[in-house]
Design an enzyme around this catalytic site. Structure first.
Site, PDB file in Angstrom:
ATOM      1  N   LYS A 102     -11.633  69.221 -20.531  1.00 12.29           N
ATOM      2  CA  LYS A 102     -10.722  69.225 -21.763  1.00 12.29           C
ATOM      3  C   LYS A 102     -10.686  67.679 -22.255  1.00 12.29           C
ATOM      4  CE  LYS A 102      -6.795  71.091 -20.379  1.00 12.29           C
ATOM      5  NZ  LYS A 102      -7.212  71.412 -19.195  1.00 12.29           N
ATOM      6  N   ARG A 112       1.317  74.486 -22.355  1.00 13.76           N
ATOM      7  CA  ARG A 112       0.900  75.069 -20.852  1.00 13.76           C
ATOM      8  C   ARG A 112       1.789  76.161 -20.467  1.00 13.76           C
ATOM      9  NH1 ARG A 112      -1.626  70.293 -18.796  1.00 13.76           N
ATOM     10  NH2 ARG A 112      -3.042  70.550 -16.940  1.00 13.76           N
ATOM     11  N   ARG A 121     -14.906  64.140  -9.228  1.00 12.35           N
ATOM     12  CA  ARG A 121     -14.334  63.513 -10.477  1.00 12.35           C
ATOM     13  C   ARG A 121     -13.724  62.288  -9.737  1.00 12.35           C
ATOM     14  NH1 ARG A 121     -10.681  66.120 -15.144  1.00 12.35           N
ATOM     15  NH2 ARG A 121      -9.167  65.993 -13.421  1.00 12.35           N
ATOM     16  N   ARG A 136      -8.169  61.124  -8.353  1.00  7.47           N
ATOM     17  CA  ARG A 136      -6.867  61.653  -8.750  1.00  7.47           C
ATOM     18  C   ARG A 136      -6.041  62.231  -7.502  1.00  7.47           C
ATOM     19  NH1 ARG A 136      -6.846  63.987 -14.533  1.00  7.47           N
ATOM     20  NH2 ARG A 136      -5.305  65.462 -13.776  1.00  7.47           N
ATOM     21  N   ARG A 185      -3.261  73.929  -8.908  1.00  2.00           N
ATOM     22  CA  ARG A 185      -3.253  73.914 -10.053  1.00  2.00           C
ATOM     23  C   ARG A 185      -4.083  75.100 -10.861  1.00  2.00           C
ATOM     24  NH1 ARG A 185      -6.189  68.576 -11.092  1.00  2.00           N
ATOM     25  NH2 ARG A 185      -5.629  68.750 -13.035  1.00  2.00           N
TER      26      ARG A 185
HETATM   27  P1  AMP Z   1      -3.618  67.205 -16.935  1.00  2.00           P
HETATM   28  O1  AMP Z   1      -4.179  66.063 -16.953  1.00  2.00           O
HETATM   29  O2  AMP Z   1      -3.692  67.986 -18.420  1.00  2.00           O
HETATM   30  O3  AMP Z   1      -4.598  68.218 -15.957  1.00  2.00           O
HETATM   31  O4  AMP Z   1      -2.053  67.373 -16.497  1.00  2.00           O
HETATM   32  C1  AMP Z   1      -1.932  66.662 -15.032  1.00  2.00           C
HETATM   33  C2  AMP Z   1      -0.592  67.234 -14.795  1.00  2.00           C
HETATM   34  O5  AMP Z   1       0.496  66.841 -15.797  1.00  2.00           O
HETATM   35  C3  AMP Z   1      -0.396  68.903 -14.562  1.00  2.00           C
HETATM   36  O6  AMP Z   1      -0.862  69.253 -13.461  1.00  2.00           O
HETATM   37  C4  AMP Z   1       1.360  68.954 -14.770  1.00  2.00           C
HETATM   38  O7  AMP Z   1       1.956  68.154 -13.421  1.00  2.00           O
HETATM   39  C5  AMP Z   1       1.386  67.820 -15.754  1.00  2.00           C
HETATM   40  N1  AMP Z   1       1.573  68.219 -17.125  1.00  2.00           N
HETATM   41  C6  AMP Z   1       0.638  67.722 -17.946  1.00  2.00           C
HETATM   42  N2  AMP Z   1       0.864  68.671 -19.149  1.00  2.00           N
HETATM   43  C7  AMP Z   1       1.996  69.458 -18.838  1.00  2.00           C
HETATM   44  C8  AMP Z   1       2.562  70.312 -19.653  1.00  2.00           C
HETATM   45  N3  AMP Z   1       2.282  70.596 -20.702  1.00  2.00           N
HETATM   46  N4  AMP Z   1       3.589  70.878 -19.316  1.00  2.00           N
HETATM   47  C9  AMP Z   1       4.013  70.716 -17.817  1.00  2.00           C
HETATM   48  N5  AMP Z   1       3.209  69.876 -16.913  1.00  2.00           N
HETATM   49  C10 AMP Z   1       2.193  69.111 -17.557  1.00  2.00           C
END
Ligand code: AMP
Length: 213
Positions: free
Chosen positions: A13, A88, A122, A155, A166
């Site tokens: 994404k 989400r 990654r 990360r 996740r």
């Molecule tokens: P991402 O980089 O989009 O994979 O997001 C990394 C982490 O940020 C996720 O595993 C969540 O802990 C948190 N996170 C990101 N976006 C959201 C969201 N819309 N709602 C809740 N947690 C989020």
């Protein structure tokens, strides 16, 4: 053009969102990036969400919703934007639906096994957030950032056990959005993109779709 990129962690994404945002000159709104920035800067929000993020859990809905509602009030979103990582949960999607109807949702579809493999390879540059992948998007010099030459790190939430949780969170809490957004009241169009192709091939599919929205 108001778009949402939907898909599990590791579907690509972020990479595709960068591309769409540049190509169509719309801001990318990535809640994950904004949350990481807050953690890096030790803000009040950052301190609140750190534990959730490191454990691969979602941060509470209210925090994500507030963040996006405020962001969407900013001037640069008037011509459109690309949401990446928000909503989400159904609760977040319902909050968003009160403000807007999306023009299109692009779902990146990919098997869990491919994701686990992908995320293990990654790496990112901590200061800038630039992301690399040893196979699909390698840095010029292995282990180092192309721009600053500083070392790359993994990360915290890309470690295998966290990736598995996740994915579990994705299937339980985020996947219901697939049905939600197939309803034209919530998104005018819905596209499914096979996301186990190369970055370039996925990009081509996205370009074709976005040019016809
Ligand atoms: P991402 O980089 O989009 O994979 O997001 C990394 C982490 O940020 C996720 O595993 C969540 O802990 C948190 N996170 C990101 N976006 C959201 C969201 N819309 N709602 C809740 N947690 C989020």
């Amino acid at each position: 053009m108001k778009l949402l990129l939907l898909g599990p962690p590791g579907a690509g994404k972020g990479t595709q969102a960068d591309f769409i945002s540049t190509e169509f000159a719309i801001p990318q709104i990535s809640t994950g990036n904004i949350f990481r920035e807050n953690i890096k800067n030790n803000t009040v929000l950052g301190i609140k969400i750190q534990e959730y993020m490191n454990a691969g859990q979602l941060v509470p809905d209210e925090l994500a919703i507030d963040l996006v509602e405020n962001r969407l009030e900013q001037e640069d979103t008037k011509e459109g934007y690309l949401l990446d990582g928000f909503p989400r949960t159904i609760k977040q999607a319902e909050a968003l639906a009160k403000i807007i109807t999306l023009d299109a949702v692009l779902e990146l579809k990919i098997e869990d096994e491919v994701i686990v493999q992908r995320l293990a390879e990654r790496f990112f540059h901590k200061e800038s957030g630039r992301t690399y992948h040893t196979q699909y998007n390698p840095p010029k010099k292995s282990g180092f950032d192309d721009v600053t030459n500083e070392p790359l790190v993994q990360r915290e939430d890309d470690k295998e056990a966290t990736v598995l949780s996740r994915l579990d969170v994705y299937h339980k809490q985020t996947e219901p959005l697939v049905n939600f957004y197939q309803n034209p009241a919530h998104s005018k169009k819905y596209f499914v993109i096979k996301a186990d192709d190369s970055i370039a091939d996925i990009r081509k599919q996205i370009l074709k779709i976005c040019q016809n929205i």
